[in-house]
Design a protein around this motif. Structure first.
Motif, PDB file in Angstrom:
ATOM      1  N   VAL A   1      -2.231  16.669  37.032  1.00 14.68           N
ATOM      2  CA  VAL A   1      -0.930  16.020  37.204  1.00 14.68           C
ATOM      3  C   VAL A   1      -0.477  16.159  38.649  1.00 14.68           C
ATOM      4  N   GLY A   2      -0.207  15.044  39.297  1.00 18.09           N
ATOM      5  CA  GLY A   2       0.276  15.058  40.669  1.00 18.09           C
ATOM      6  C   GLY A   2       1.750  14.731  40.732  1.00 18.09           C
ATOM      7  N   MET A   3       2.461  15.391  41.637  1.00 16.77           N
ATOM      8  CA  MET A   3       3.894  15.133  41.798  1.00 16.77           C
ATOM      9  C   MET A   3       4.180  13.794  42.460  1.00 16.77           C
ATOM     10  N   ASN A   4       3.148  13.024  42.748  1.00 22.49           N
ATOM     11  CA  ASN A   4       3.342  11.666  43.256  1.00 22.49           C
ATOM     12  C   ASN A   4       3.223  10.627  42.151  1.00 22.49           C
ATOM     13  N   GLY A   5       3.258  11.077  40.890  1.00 21.51           N
ATOM     14  CA  GLY A   5       3.240  10.150  39.770  1.00 21.51           C
ATOM     15  C   GLY A   5       1.859   9.706  39.343  1.00 21.51           C
ATOM     16  N   ARG A   6       0.827  10.363  39.834  1.00 20.29           N
ATOM     17  CA  ARG A   6      -0.537  10.015  39.450  1.00 20.29           C
ATOM     18  C   ARG A   6      -1.112  11.061  38.509  1.00 20.29           C
ATOM     19  N   LEU A   7      -1.783  10.585  37.477  1.00 22.63           N
ATOM     20  CA  LEU A   7      -2.448  11.456  36.515  1.00 22.63           C
ATOM     21  C   LEU A   7      -3.933  11.108  36.469  1.00 22.63           C
ATOM     22  N   TRP A   8      -4.747  12.141  36.290  1.00 24.98           N
ATOM     23  CA  TRP A   8      -6.182  11.953  36.062  1.00 24.98           C
ATOM     24  C   TRP A   8      -6.524  12.640  34.756  1.00 24.98           C
ATOM     25  N   VAL A   9      -7.204  11.930  33.887  1.00 19.95           N
ATOM     26  CA  VAL A   9      -7.527  12.489  32.575  1.00 19.95           C
ATOM     27  C   VAL A   9      -8.986  12.203  32.255  1.00 19.95           C
ATOM     28  N   ARG A  10      -9.628  13.162  31.597  1.00 27.75           N
ATOM     29  CA  ARG A  10     -11.000  12.995  31.131  1.00 27.75           C
ATOM     30  C   ARG A  10     -11.141  13.698  29.792  1.00 27.75           C
ATOM     31  N   SER A  11     -11.698  12.989  28.817  1.00 28.82           N
ATOM     32  CA  SER A  11     -11.904  13.545  27.488  1.00 28.82           C
ATOM     33  C   SER A  11     -13.380  13.450  27.120  1.00 28.82           C
ATOM     34  N   SER A  12     -13.673  13.698  25.861  1.00 28.31           N
ATOM     35  CA  SER A  12     -15.068  13.746  25.421  1.00 28.31           C
ATOM     36  C   SER A  12     -15.743  12.384  25.419  1.00 28.31           C
ATOM     37  N   SER A  13     -14.959  11.302  25.414  1.00 31.06           N
ATOM     38  CA  SER A  13     -15.531   9.961  25.420  1.00 31.06           C
ATOM     39  C   SER A  13     -14.595   9.025  26.177  1.00 31.06           C
ATOM     40  N   THR A  14     -15.147   7.887  26.585  1.00 25.56           N
ATOM     41  CA  THR A  14     -14.335   6.898  27.288  1.00 25.56           C
ATOM     42  C   THR A  14     -13.216   6.376  26.405  1.00 25.56           C
ATOM     43  N   GLN A  15     -13.504   6.186  25.117  1.00 24.44           N
ATOM     44  CA  GLN A  15     -12.489   5.687  24.194  1.00 24.44           C
ATOM     45  C   GLN A  15     -11.314   6.652  24.091  1.00 24.44           C
ATOM     46  N   ARG A  16     -11.603   7.937  23.964  1.00 23.07           N
ATOM     47  CA  ARG A  16     -10.519   8.929  23.864  1.00 23.07           C
ATOM     48  C   ARG A  16      -9.726   9.010  25.170  1.00 23.07           C
ATOM     49  N   THR A  17     -10.432   8.889  26.277  1.00 23.86           N
ATOM     50  CA  THR A  17      -9.744   8.918  27.574  1.00 23.86           C
ATOM     51  C   THR A  17      -8.742   7.774  27.674  1.00 23.86           C
ATOM     52  N   LEU A  18      -9.136   6.581  27.258  1.00 25.26           N
ATOM     53  CA  LEU A  18      -8.239   5.420  27.291  1.00 25.26           C
ATOM     54  C   LEU A  18      -7.077   5.591  26.322  1.00 25.26           C
ATOM     55  N   ILE A  19      -7.340   6.169  25.155  1.00 21.26           N
ATOM     56  CA  ILE A  19      -6.270   6.405  24.175  1.00 21.26           C
ATOM     57  C   ILE A  19      -5.237   7.368  24.738  1.00 21.26           C
ATOM     58  N   ILE A  20      -5.709   8.441  25.384  1.00 21.05           N
ATOM     59  CA  ILE A  20      -4.788   9.434  25.971  1.00 21.05           C
ATOM     60  C   ILE A  20      -3.929   8.789  27.049  1.00 21.05           C
ATOM     61  N   ALA A  21      -4.541   7.975  27.911  1.00 22.89           N
ATOM     62  CA  ALA A  21      -3.784   7.302  28.963  1.00 22.89           C
ATOM     63  C   ALA A  21      -2.715   6.385  28.373  1.00 22.89           C
ATOM     64  N   ASN A  22      -3.065   5.632  27.338  1.00 19.71           N
ATOM     65  CA  ASN A  22      -2.090   4.739  26.697  1.00 19.71           C
ATOM     66  C   ASN A  22      -0.976   5.522  26.023  1.00 19.71           C
ATOM     67  N   LEU A  23      -1.324   6.669  25.413  1.00 19.50           N
ATOM     68  CA  LEU A  23      -0.311   7.493  24.765  1.00 19.50           C
ATOM     69  C   LEU A  23       0.684   8.045  25.781  1.00 19.50           C
ATOM     70  N   LEU A  24       0.177   8.542  26.898  1.00 22.05           N
ATOM     71  CA  LEU A  24       1.059   9.113  27.913  1.00 22.05           C
ATOM     72  C   LEU A  24       1.984   8.052  28.506  1.00 22.05           C
ATOM     73  N   GLN A  25       1.468   6.868  28.762  1.00 15.36           N
ATOM     74  CA  GLN A  25       2.308   5.803  29.296  1.00 15.36           C
ATOM     75  C   GLN A  25       3.343   5.349  28.279  1.00 15.36           C
ATOM     76  N   SER A  26       2.998   5.409  26.988  1.00 16.47           N
ATOM     77  CA  SER A  26       3.953   5.035  25.940  1.00 16.47           C
ATOM     78  C   SER A  26       5.060   6.067  25.789  1.00 16.47           C
ATOM     79  N   CYS A  27       4.755   7.326  26.107  1.00 13.45           N
ATOM     80  CA  CYS A  27       5.733   8.407  25.930  1.00 13.45           C
ATOM     81  C   CYS A  27       6.856   8.371  26.958  1.00 13.45           C
ATOM     82  N   GLU A  28       6.731   7.565  28.001  1.00 16.33           N
ATOM     83  CA  GLU A  28       7.731   7.556  29.065  1.00 16.33           C
ATOM     84  C   GLU A  28       9.112   7.189  28.547  1.00 16.33           C
TER      85      GLU A  28
END
Length: 241
Positions: free
Chosen positions: A195-222
């Protein structure tokens, strides 16, 4: 509440100026009142109900959901940047951190780096770094070591994973101690998250599909409340979404 502060918007404050934010407004006992709080930003020092200006500025309200990063305002924060180019035979790297101009990063600004032992930094690499120079009259400068010369989690990273942008309000929620959002996310999908204080996040999970799901979840939580977020996470866990 805090109407006295709203009246000061646009006024110029000089170092040493003081003002109070006493809540003198009448509070209704029948009409629901939305809770309000005052957060002092850079250039202000708070003492009880009084504030003192320590840096000349124009008084304004602040939106915690803004996207653009001000290195002078977030001097102590660590940021995520992308290496764009190297100059002076690779001695200095240019890093895009989302600001109005790129920051410089010396090859010696890494743990254990010397003239003979250069870090392996390539154009396009992601770096997790902090500012040592953040002044409107000077070029921003980043380092990947703390005050003791240790990396402490900073440096070049990002083999795989996904880099995306969120609001600074969500960043503060993720970085807060005992963050409910972070705990719920790790229970749902264990992952690596930077997590960067400039509003950028980097995420990596066990698969590409899970990584995309996590990114979509975090953006939805805003824009979600805590109950809405928990309901969404429950639907994802059950596979009904």
């Amino acid at each position: 509440m805090f109407s006295s502060l709203k009246d000061k918007v646009g006024q110029v404050l000089l170092p040493g100026d003081e003002f109070s934010f006493d809540t003198e407004d009448t509070i209704s006992l029948t009409t629901p009142v939305k809770p309000e709080k005052v957060v002092c930003g850079p250039g202000l020092r708070r003492s009880g109900t009084d504030c003192r200006c320590v840096k000349a500025a124009s008084f304004c309200t602040h939106n915690t959901q803004h996207q653009r990063h001000d290195p002078e305002g977030e001097f102590s924060g660590q940021v995520l940047g992308v290496v764009h180019a190297g100059i002076k035979s690779g001695d200095i790297f240019k890093v895009d951190f989302g600001g109005s101009e790129q920051a410089s990063l010396s090859y010696l600004a890494f743990e254990g780096a010397t003239k003979r032992n250069r870090p392996n930094v390539q154009v396009g690499d992601l770096v997790f770094a902090q500012f040592v120079v953040a002044n409107k009259d000077m070029e921003p400068e980043l380092v990947c070591v703390d005050s003791g010369g240790r990396a402490n989690g900073m440096g070049v990273f990002g083999g795989g994973g996904l880099l995306f942008t969120v609001s600074l309000g969500l960043v503060r929620r993720l970085l807060s101690p005992q963050s409910d959002l972070m705990q719920d996310l790790q229970k749902l999908f264990p992952c690596e998250l930077v997590v960067g204080m400039n509003g950028r996040l980097w995420v990596r999970s066990s698969s590409t599909q899970r990584t995309l799901i996590i990114a979509n979840l975090l953006q939805s939580c805003e824009t979600m409340t805590a109950p809405q977020r928990k309901a969404l996470f429950a639907r994802v866990a059950e596979g009904t979404l």
